[in-house]
Design a protein around this motif. Structure first.
Motif, PDB file in Angstrom:
ATOM      1  N   THR A 100       1.165 -27.019  -1.220  1.00  0.00           N
ATOM      2  CA  THR A 100       1.568 -25.634  -1.467  1.00  0.00           C
ATOM      3  C   THR A 100       0.921 -24.720  -0.440  1.00  0.00           C
ATOM      4  N   LEU A 101       1.742 -23.915   0.240  1.00  0.00           N
ATOM      5  CA  LEU A 101       1.261 -22.931   1.210  1.00  0.00           C
ATOM      6  C   LEU A 101       1.344 -21.551   0.577  1.00  0.00           C
ATOM      7  N   THR A 102       0.244 -20.782   0.648  1.00  0.00           N
ATOM      8  CA  THR A 102       0.182 -19.467   0.017  1.00  0.00           C
ATOM      9  C   THR A 102      -0.247 -18.421   1.024  1.00  0.00           C
ATOM     10  N   ASN A 103       0.437 -17.286   1.015  1.00  0.00           N
ATOM     11  CA  ASN A 103       0.026 -16.147   1.833  1.00  0.00           C
ATOM     12  C   ASN A 103      -1.133 -15.468   1.114  1.00  0.00           C
ATOM     13  N   ALA A 104      -2.346 -15.702   1.606  1.00  0.00           N
ATOM     14  CA  ALA A 104      -3.544 -15.177   0.967  1.00  0.00           C
ATOM     15  C   ALA A 104      -3.968 -13.830   1.543  1.00  0.00           C
ATOM     16  N   GLY A 105      -3.159 -13.253   2.446  1.00  0.00           N
ATOM     17  CA  GLY A 105      -3.497 -11.964   3.051  1.00  0.00           C
ATOM     18  C   GLY A 105      -2.767 -10.821   2.391  1.00  0.00           C
ATOM     19  N   ASN A 106      -2.696  -9.698   3.093  1.00  0.00           N
ATOM     20  CA  ASN A 106      -2.036  -8.505   2.545  1.00  0.00           C
ATOM     21  C   ASN A 106      -0.784  -8.100   3.321  1.00  0.00           C
ATOM     22  N   SER A 107      -0.385  -8.949   4.264  1.00  0.00           N
ATOM     23  CA  SER A 107       0.806  -8.665   5.076  1.00  0.00           C
ATOM     24  C   SER A 107       1.668  -9.908   5.165  1.00  0.00           C
ATOM     25  N   ALA A 108       2.942  -9.724   5.478  1.00  0.00           N
ATOM     26  CA  ALA A 108       3.876 -10.836   5.534  1.00  0.00           C
ATOM     27  C   ALA A 108       3.478 -11.842   6.613  1.00  0.00           C
ATOM     28  N   VAL A 109       3.638 -13.131   6.280  1.00  0.00           N
ATOM     29  CA  VAL A 109       3.348 -14.218   7.208  1.00  0.00           C
ATOM     30  C   VAL A 109       4.630 -15.000   7.447  1.00  0.00           C
ATOM     31  N   SER A 110       4.937 -15.247   8.703  1.00  0.00           N
ATOM     32  CA  SER A 110       6.127 -16.018   9.075  1.00  0.00           C
ATOM     33  C   SER A 110       5.720 -17.433   9.469  1.00  0.00           C
ATOM     34  N   LEU A 111       6.219 -18.408   8.729  1.00  0.00           N
ATOM     35  CA  LEU A 111       5.956 -19.814   9.011  1.00  0.00           C
ATOM     36  C   LEU A 111       7.114 -20.357   9.835  1.00  0.00           C
ATOM     37  N   SER A 112       6.811 -20.811  11.036  1.00  0.00           N
ATOM     38  CA  SER A 112       7.870 -21.204  11.971  1.00  0.00           C
ATOM     39  C   SER A 112       8.018 -22.707  12.150  1.00  0.00           C
ATOM     40  N   GLN A 113       6.965 -23.464  11.879  1.00  0.00           N
ATOM     41  CA  GLN A 113       7.036 -24.899  12.187  1.00  0.00           C
ATOM     42  C   GLN A 113       6.072 -25.685  11.303  1.00  0.00           C
ATOM     43  N   ILE A 114       6.505 -26.875  10.896  1.00  0.00           N
ATOM     44  CA  ILE A 114       5.629 -27.866  10.276  1.00  0.00           C
ATOM     45  C   ILE A 114       5.812 -29.168  11.039  1.00  0.00           C
ATOM     46  N   SER A 115       4.729 -29.746  11.452  1.00  0.00           N
ATOM     47  CA  SER A 115       4.782 -31.029  12.155  1.00  0.00           C
ATOM     48  C   SER A 115       3.818 -31.999  11.490  1.00  0.00           C
ATOM     49  N   VAL A 116       4.197 -33.262  11.459  1.00  0.00           N
ATOM     50  CA  VAL A 116       3.372 -34.300  10.850  1.00  0.00           C
ATOM     51  C   VAL A 116       3.093 -35.362  11.899  1.00  0.00           C
ATOM     52  N   ALA A 117       1.825 -35.691  12.062  1.00  0.00           N
ATOM     53  CA  ALA A 117       1.403 -36.717  13.009  1.00  0.00           C
ATOM     54  C   ALA A 117       0.733 -37.849  12.243  1.00  0.00           C
ATOM     55  N   GLY A 118       0.892 -39.054  12.745  1.00  0.00           N
ATOM     56  CA  GLY A 118       0.278 -40.216  12.106  1.00  0.00           C
ATOM     57  C   GLY A 118       1.331 -41.225  11.705  1.00  0.00           C
ATOM     58  N   THR A 119       1.051 -42.497  11.957  1.00  0.00           N
ATOM     59  CA  THR A 119       1.993 -43.572  11.651  1.00  0.00           C
ATOM     60  C   THR A 119       2.251 -43.658  10.155  1.00  0.00           C
ATOM     61  N   GLY A 120       3.528 -43.610   9.785  1.00  0.00           N
ATOM     62  CA  GLY A 120       3.919 -43.762   8.388  1.00  0.00           C
ATOM     63  C   GLY A 120       4.053 -42.468   7.615  1.00  0.00           C
ATOM     64  N   PHE A 121       3.657 -41.325   8.217  1.00  0.00           N
ATOM     65  CA  PHE A 121       3.695 -40.047   7.510  1.00  0.00           C
ATOM     66  C   PHE A 121       4.892 -39.211   7.972  1.00  0.00           C
ATOM     67  N   SER A 122       5.500 -38.482   7.034  1.00  0.00           N
ATOM     68  CA  SER A 122       6.596 -37.562   7.332  1.00  0.00           C
ATOM     69  C   SER A 122       6.612 -36.476   6.263  1.00  0.00           C
ATOM     70  N   TYR A 123       7.503 -35.472   6.439  1.00  0.00           N
ATOM     71  CA  TYR A 123       7.581 -34.416   5.435  1.00  0.00           C
ATOM     72  C   TYR A 123       9.033 -34.077   5.143  1.00  0.00           C
ATOM     73  N   SER A 124       9.260 -33.401   4.007  1.00  0.00           N
ATOM     74  CA  SER A 124      10.596 -32.966   3.622  1.00  0.00           C
ATOM     75  C   SER A 124      10.466 -31.801   2.652  1.00  0.00           C
ATOM     76  N   GLY A 125      11.604 -31.149   2.401  1.00  0.00           N
ATOM     77  CA  GLY A 125      11.662 -30.182   1.317  1.00  0.00           C
ATOM     78  C   GLY A 125      11.435 -28.736   1.684  1.00  0.00           C
ATOM     79  N   LEU A 126      11.424 -28.385   2.972  1.00  0.00           N
ATOM     80  CA  LEU A 126      11.215 -26.988   3.340  1.00  0.00           C
ATOM     81  C   LEU A 126      12.044 -26.654   4.573  1.00  0.00           C
ATOM     82  N   ALA A 127      12.929 -25.650   4.442  1.00  0.00           N
ATOM     83  CA  ALA A 127      13.750 -25.188   5.560  1.00  0.00           C
ATOM     84  C   ALA A 127      13.021 -24.052   6.279  1.00  0.00           C
ATOM     85  N   LEU A 128      12.928 -24.152   7.578  1.00  0.00           N
ATOM     86  CA  LEU A 128      12.201 -23.171   8.394  1.00  0.00           C
ATOM     87  C   LEU A 128      13.151 -22.480   9.354  1.00  0.00           C
TER      88      LEU A 128
END
Length: 222
Positions: free
Chosen positions: A64-92
């Motif tokens: 879970t990613l949370t904006n812990a500040g007081n202004s809008a945060v734009s998330l532009s990219q998620i990358s996963v490194a490491g053999t056997g690891f990947s991600y899903s479930g979030l459109a950027l």
């Protein structure tokens, strides 16, 4: 009345109302404090441990990613490194307002045995970008089992045997070998963990005459 802060400091002012009332002009005191924008993105959990996962299968955990500040945060990219690891479930890309959260899944699907590590990294306009999550897991080789059977011929005229298997005591049974077994032993490698199997054998003479079933043997696969 609106207040637009020009700097991160306290300021005062007044609002004056002029009318034909006897108490005119009427003054309203104003004050406000400018606060610096805080762009902060936090991840929970900050580390994922998948434990032991059998090769050919997978495990999934949620970040879970949370904006812990007081202004809008734009998330532009998620990358996963490491053999056997990947991600899903979030459109950027995605923008999170102050206090807003979003989540994505990290998948661990090992293709080799042994300990494996990796990272999931989120890139945004937050001051603490990139946000990094540590990943760890180990690949476990698929356990293989077999049942080794041996017996003695019931008659001296036997030239071979057929082996039968069932999943219930007393049958019904299914023949495992298409051709005669002449060594009076047989290895059944097509077994599943957690299952109990029941075996019988028959003698076959040179004319192809088959005897009745032998006494039943059983094996429980761990």
């Amino acid at each position: 009345v609106s207040f637009t802060a020009a700097s991160a400091s306290s300021t005062t002012g007044s609002l004056t109302l002029v009318s034909n009332a006897p108490n005119s002009p009427l003054s309203v005191m104003l004050s406000g404090t400018g606060v610096s924008p805080v762009l902060q993105l936090s991840a929970s959990p900050a580390a994922l441990s998948f434990g032991s996962v059998t090769i050919g299968s997978s495990g999934t955990q949620t970040v879970t990613l949370t904006n812990a500040g007081n202004s809008a945060v734009s998330l532009s990219q998620i990358s996963v490194a490491g053999t056997g690891f990947s991600y899903s479930g979030l459109a950027l890309p995605i923008t999170l307002s102050a206090g807003q959260s979003t989540s994505f899944n990290v998948i661990f699907a090992p293709a080799m045995s042994g300990s494996l590590t990796g990272t999931a990294t989120g890139v945004s306009n937050a001051t603490n970008s990139p946000t990094t999550i540590s990943l760890a897991g180990s690949g476990a080789a698929l356990a293989t089992h077999s049942v080794n059977l041996s017996w003695s011929a019931g008659t001296s005229s036997a030239v071979g045997s057929y082996v039968y298997r069932g999943t219930q005591a007393g049958g019904a049974y299914t023949r495992l070998n298409s051709s005669l077994v002449t060594s009076m032993s047989y290895s059944d490698a097509n077994v599943l963990s957690g299952q109990t199997y029941y075996y019988v054998a028959t003698d076959v003479d040179s004319s192809g005459l088959e005897s009745s079933y032998s006494s039943e043997a059983f094996a429980t696969i761990p």
